[in-house]
Design a protein around this motif. Structure first.
Motif, mmCIF file in Angstrom:
data_model
loop_
_atom_site.group_PDB
_atom_site.id
_atom_site.type_symbol
_atom_site.label_atom_id
_atom_site.label_comp_id
_atom_site.label_asym_id
_atom_site.label_seq_id
_atom_site.Cartn_x
_atom_site.Cartn_y
_atom_site.Cartn_z
ATOM 1 N N GLN A 1 1.262 -0.343 -19.842
ATOM 2 C CA GLN A 1 1.884 0.467 -18.734
ATOM 3 C C GLN A 1 1.417 -0.170 -17.206
ATOM 4 O OE1 GLN A 1 3.150 3.344 -18.952
ATOM 5 N NE2 GLN A 1 3.189 4.226 -16.862
ATOM 6 N N VAL A 2 2.707 -0.241 -16.559
ATOM 7 C CA VAL A 2 2.579 -0.786 -15.372
ATOM 8 C C VAL A 2 1.799 0.016 -14.379
ATOM 9 C CG1 VAL A 2 4.030 -1.581 -13.394
ATOM 10 C CG2 VAL A 2 4.869 -2.089 -15.625
ATOM 11 N N GLN A 3 0.877 -0.613 -13.593
ATOM 12 C CA GLN A 3 0.064 -0.139 -12.470
ATOM 13 C C GLN A 3 0.313 -0.855 -11.317
ATOM 14 O OE1 GLN A 3 -3.822 0.144 -14.079
ATOM 15 N NE2 GLN A 3 -3.534 2.241 -14.780
ATOM 16 N N LEU A 4 0.681 -0.130 -10.017
ATOM 17 C CA LEU A 4 0.896 -0.426 -8.709
ATOM 18 C C LEU A 4 -0.175 -0.017 -7.699
ATOM 19 C CD1 LEU A 4 4.838 -0.253 -9.183
ATOM 20 C CD2 LEU A 4 3.258 -2.418 -9.435
ATOM 21 N N VAL A 5 -0.601 -0.594 -7.039
ATOM 22 C CA VAL A 5 -1.677 -0.117 -6.257
ATOM 23 C C VAL A 5 -1.410 -0.762 -4.566
ATOM 24 C CG1 VAL A 5 -4.000 0.391 -5.460
ATOM 25 C CG2 VAL A 5 -3.328 0.505 -7.916
ATOM 26 N N GLU A 6 -0.935 0.170 -3.812
ATOM 27 C CA GLU A 6 -0.782 -0.281 -2.313
ATOM 28 C C GLU A 6 -1.933 -0.396 -1.493
ATOM 29 O OE1 GLU A 6 2.944 2.307 -3.444
ATOM 30 O OE2 GLU A 6 0.601 2.359 -3.619
ATOM 31 N N SER A 7 -1.804 -1.157 -0.513
ATOM 32 C CA SER A 7 -3.247 -1.280 0.312
ATOM 33 C C SER A 7 -2.330 -1.850 1.715
ATOM 34 C CB SER A 7 -4.286 -2.051 0.220
ATOM 35 O OG SER A 7 -4.079 -3.407 -0.211
ATOM 36 N N GLY A 8 -3.071 -1.553 2.994
ATOM 37 C CA GLY A 8 -2.848 -2.379 4.035
ATOM 38 C C GLY A 8 -2.201 -1.353 5.262
ATOM 39 N N GLY A 9 -2.122 -0.212 4.886
ATOM 40 C CA GLY A 9 -1.405 0.840 5.945
ATOM 41 C C GLY A 9 -2.396 0.918 6.997
ATOM 42 N N GLY A 10 -1.782 1.685 7.973
ATOM 43 C CA GLY A 10 -2.877 2.097 9.088
ATOM 44 C C GLY A 10 -2.049 2.205 10.211
ATOM 45 N N LEU A 11 -2.522 2.329 11.433
ATOM 46 C CA LEU A 11 -2.142 2.967 12.676
ATOM 47 C C LEU A 11 -2.077 1.535 13.893
ATOM 48 C CD1 LEU A 11 -1.360 4.997 14.814
ATOM 49 C CD2 LEU A 11 -3.735 5.023 15.507
ATOM 50 N N VAL A 12 -0.899 1.383 14.244
ATOM 51 C CA VAL A 12 -0.470 0.303 14.775
ATOM 52 C C VAL A 12 0.275 0.771 15.890
ATOM 53 C CG1 VAL A 12 1.541 -0.381 13.714
ATOM 54 C CG2 VAL A 12 0.416 -2.359 14.797
ATOM 55 N N GLN A 13 0.109 -0.040 17.242
ATOM 56 C CA GLN A 13 1.058 0.282 18.297
ATOM 57 C C GLN A 13 2.447 -0.282 18.168
ATOM 58 O OE1 GLN A 13 -1.118 -1.137 21.693
ATOM 59 N NE2 GLN A 13 -1.902 0.825 22.157
ATOM 60 N N ALA A 14 3.265 0.237 18.865
ATOM 61 C CA ALA A 14 4.621 -0.425 18.775
ATOM 62 C C ALA A 14 4.633 -1.652 19.403
ATOM 63 C CB ALA A 14 5.789 0.540 19.849
ATOM 64 N N GLY A 15 5.719 -2.701 18.477
ATOM 65 C CA GLY A 15 5.512 -3.924 19.080
ATOM 66 C C GLY A 15 4.750 -4.776 18.157
ATOM 67 N N GLY A 16 3.707 -4.186 17.158
ATOM 68 C CA GLY A 16 2.670 -4.815 16.485
ATOM 69 C C GLY A 16 3.196 -5.105 15.001
ATOM 70 N N SER A 17 2.197 -5.610 14.353
ATOM 71 C CA SER A 17 2.370 -5.897 13.004
ATOM 72 C C SER A 17 1.408 -5.475 11.890
ATOM 73 C CB SER A 17 2.182 -7.411 12.735
ATOM 74 O OG SER A 17 3.590 -8.080 13.434
ATOM 75 N N LEU A 18 1.828 -5.251 10.691
ATOM 76 C CA LEU A 18 1.125 -5.034 9.624
ATOM 77 C C LEU A 18 1.551 -5.644 8.469
ATOM 78 C CD1 LEU A 18 0.620 -1.123 9.602
ATOM 79 C CD2 LEU A 18 -1.275 -2.913 9.835
ATOM 80 N N ARG A 19 0.644 -6.072 7.665
ATOM 81 C CA ARG A 19 1.029 -6.556 6.279
ATOM 82 C C ARG A 19 0.473 -5.588 5.093
ATOM 83 N NH1 ARG A 19 -0.482 -12.179 3.129
ATOM 84 N NH2 ARG A 19 -2.514 -11.131 2.472
ATOM 85 N N LEU A 20 1.692 -5.106 4.247
ATOM 86 C CA LEU A 20 1.168 -4.208 3.049
ATOM 87 C C LEU A 20 1.057 -5.224 1.856
ATOM 88 C CD1 LEU A 20 3.715 -1.386 3.792
ATOM 89 C CD2 LEU A 20 1.318 -1.701 4.676
#
Length: 122
Positions: A1-20
């Protein structure tokens, strides 16, 4: 069975960056295409980007082209979404998904993660 687990979300200001990140397990993914989708409050689920695991071919929604980059690390079985120049319109729950086959398209995904919240403040 395929399992997928995301991480890396959060709160950021406009113009900023995130990596999921999305940790994938349960299969050898050489015959899979992996994708990122998002769902904003009160809206339907929207395709963001996809990548073919075997050779890295990619596809992007027009709304994120030039700002988001999808990639994968074969050794770690991990999918990434680098998000730059974020705007409040990018606020959504982001989902990792997988589909069998080689077509780098926005439909036909049958494995989904639980989602990670991204909130962009103005």
């Amino acid at each position: 069975q395929v399992q997928l687990v995301e991480s890396g979300g959060g709160l950021v200001q406009a113009g900023g960056s995130l990596r999921l990140s999305c940790a994938a397990s349960g299969r050898t993914f050489s015959n899979y295409v992996m994708g990122w989708f998002r769902q904003a409050p009160g809206k339907g689920r929207e395709f963001v980007a996809a990548i073919r695991w075997s050779d890295g071919r990619t596809s992007y929604a027009d709304s994120v082209k030039g700002r988001f980059t999808i990639s994968r690390d074969n050794a770690k079985n991990t999918l990434y979404l680098q998000m730059n120049t974020l705007t409040p319109e990018d606020t959504a729950v982001y989902y990792c998904a997988a589909r069998t086959g080689q077509l780098v398209i926005s439909t036909g995904y049958n494995y989904w993660g639980q989602g990670t919240q991204v909130t962009v403040s103005s």
